[in-house]
Design an enzyme around this catalytic site. Structure first.
Site, PDB file in Angstrom:
ATOM      1  CG  HIS A 167      -5.492  -2.863   1.323  1.00  0.00           C
ATOM      2  ND1 HIS A 167      -4.907  -2.614   0.099  1.00  0.00           N
ATOM      3  CD2 HIS A 167      -4.902  -1.992   2.188  1.00  0.00           C
ATOM      4  CE1 HIS A 167      -4.024  -1.651   0.208  1.00  0.00           C
ATOM      5  NE2 HIS A 167      -3.985  -1.259   1.479  1.00  0.00           N
ATOM      6  CB  SER A 210      -0.959  -0.041   1.196  1.00  0.00           C
ATOM      7  OG  SER A 210      -1.980   0.920   1.067  1.00  0.00           O
ATOM      8  CG  ASP A 256      -7.444  -3.435  -1.870  1.00  0.00           C
ATOM      9  OD1 ASP A 256      -8.025  -2.533  -1.245  1.00  0.00           O
ATOM     10  OD2 ASP A 256      -6.219  -3.626  -1.812  1.00  0.00           O
TER      11      ASP A 256
END
Length: 280
Positions: free
Chosen positions: A260, A151, A227
């Protein structure tokens, strides 16, 4: 450097350390995994190093506790270094109710705006200060380095690799923020750290760096299709488009059903470590 804790794992050693950081003007904490060969008496043994940069709200501990990298790193003989994601401390400016800025959200840049410029210098910390400490204190072969992350950390890994293509032999990412200068959860942080939108932002944006001529050998990216940040914050197709125009090989794996979380990261952690080991 002080050792806070250490554990034996897969015949290697997982440890946590603190030190006074000049770059961030505070004490910083990081984790290191040494594979079994690093613990042998041979003084001249140097092993490749893989840097893992974590995402928003995380510390060094998230991947250390949930990333499941040690078995594979031990088998491949890789040192894994996990820095923190921001400076921390009572004297470090922060927005405690904002998980997308301040503590846990350093975005791997060097801030230029007051009052953040004094402490929020994570780019310098990760690319200069901490590597010097790792080289001094651990049996690390600094000629064989790889970098990856998740991320915000994926953003950090991509941008750092693009700016240092001769230092890192491999770069990969899990669900990276590929264009933080336009993403909803990162643009406000850029404004506070770097001031109003300007060319300075492009130095910390992977797609902009590629547009401006920066290059890297190849990238590996894994992204979950489930996600919740995919369409607004991550947008891997923007990196795919930039790499295609620049002729940079990109392996983009869209993983059906994955989100995620570290359930996603840990599933494909071994794939990424093998990718790095083959290039180190």
């Amino acid at each position: 450097m002080q050792t806070v804790a250490q554990w034996t794992s897969f015949d290697g050693r997982q440890s946590v350390h603190t030190h006074a950081s000049a770059a961030c003007a505070c004490d910083m904490t990081f984790a290191v995994f040494l594979p079994p060969p690093a613990l042998t008496p041979a003084r001249d043994r140097k092993l490749p190093v893989v840097w893992y940069l974590s995402g928003l709200t995380c510390t060094y501990a998230n991947v250390m506790e949930k990333g499941e990298y040690r078995r594979t790193a031990a088998e491949l003989g890789l040192i894994v270094v996990c820095p923190d994601t921001s400076p921390r401390g009572a004297d470090v400016p922060d927005e405690k109710d904002n998980w997308q800025f301040g503590s846990g959200a350093g975005f791997y840049l060097d801030a230029t705006e007051a009052p953040f410029a004094k402490n929020y210098r994570m780019y310098s910390y990760v690319t200069s200060e901490l590597p010097a400490l790792i080289e001094k204190e651990f049996p690390a072969d600094m000629a064989r380095q790889g970098i990856f992350g998740h991320s915000m950390g994926g953003h950090g890994a991509l941008t750092i690799a693009l700016k240092h293509p001769d230092r890192y032999r491999a770069c990969s990412a899990f669900a990276p923020i590929v264009q933080p200068s336009t993403a909803g959860w990162s643009k406000p942080a850029f404004e506070k750290y770097l001031g109003p939108e300007s060319p300075a932002w492009r130095a910390y944006d992977a797609t902009a760096l590629i547009e401006d001529g920066k290059r890297f050998k190849e990238f590996l990216v894994d992204q979950g299709t489930a996600d919740s940040f995919l369409n607004d914050g991550l947008r891997p197709w923007l990196l795919e488009e930039a790499c295609k125009k620049a002729g940079i090989p990109l392996t983009l794996n869209m993983r059906e059903g994955y989100d995620h979380s570290y359930y996603f990261i840990s599933t494909f952690m071994a794939d990424h470590l093998h990718w790095h080991a083959a290039r180190l």
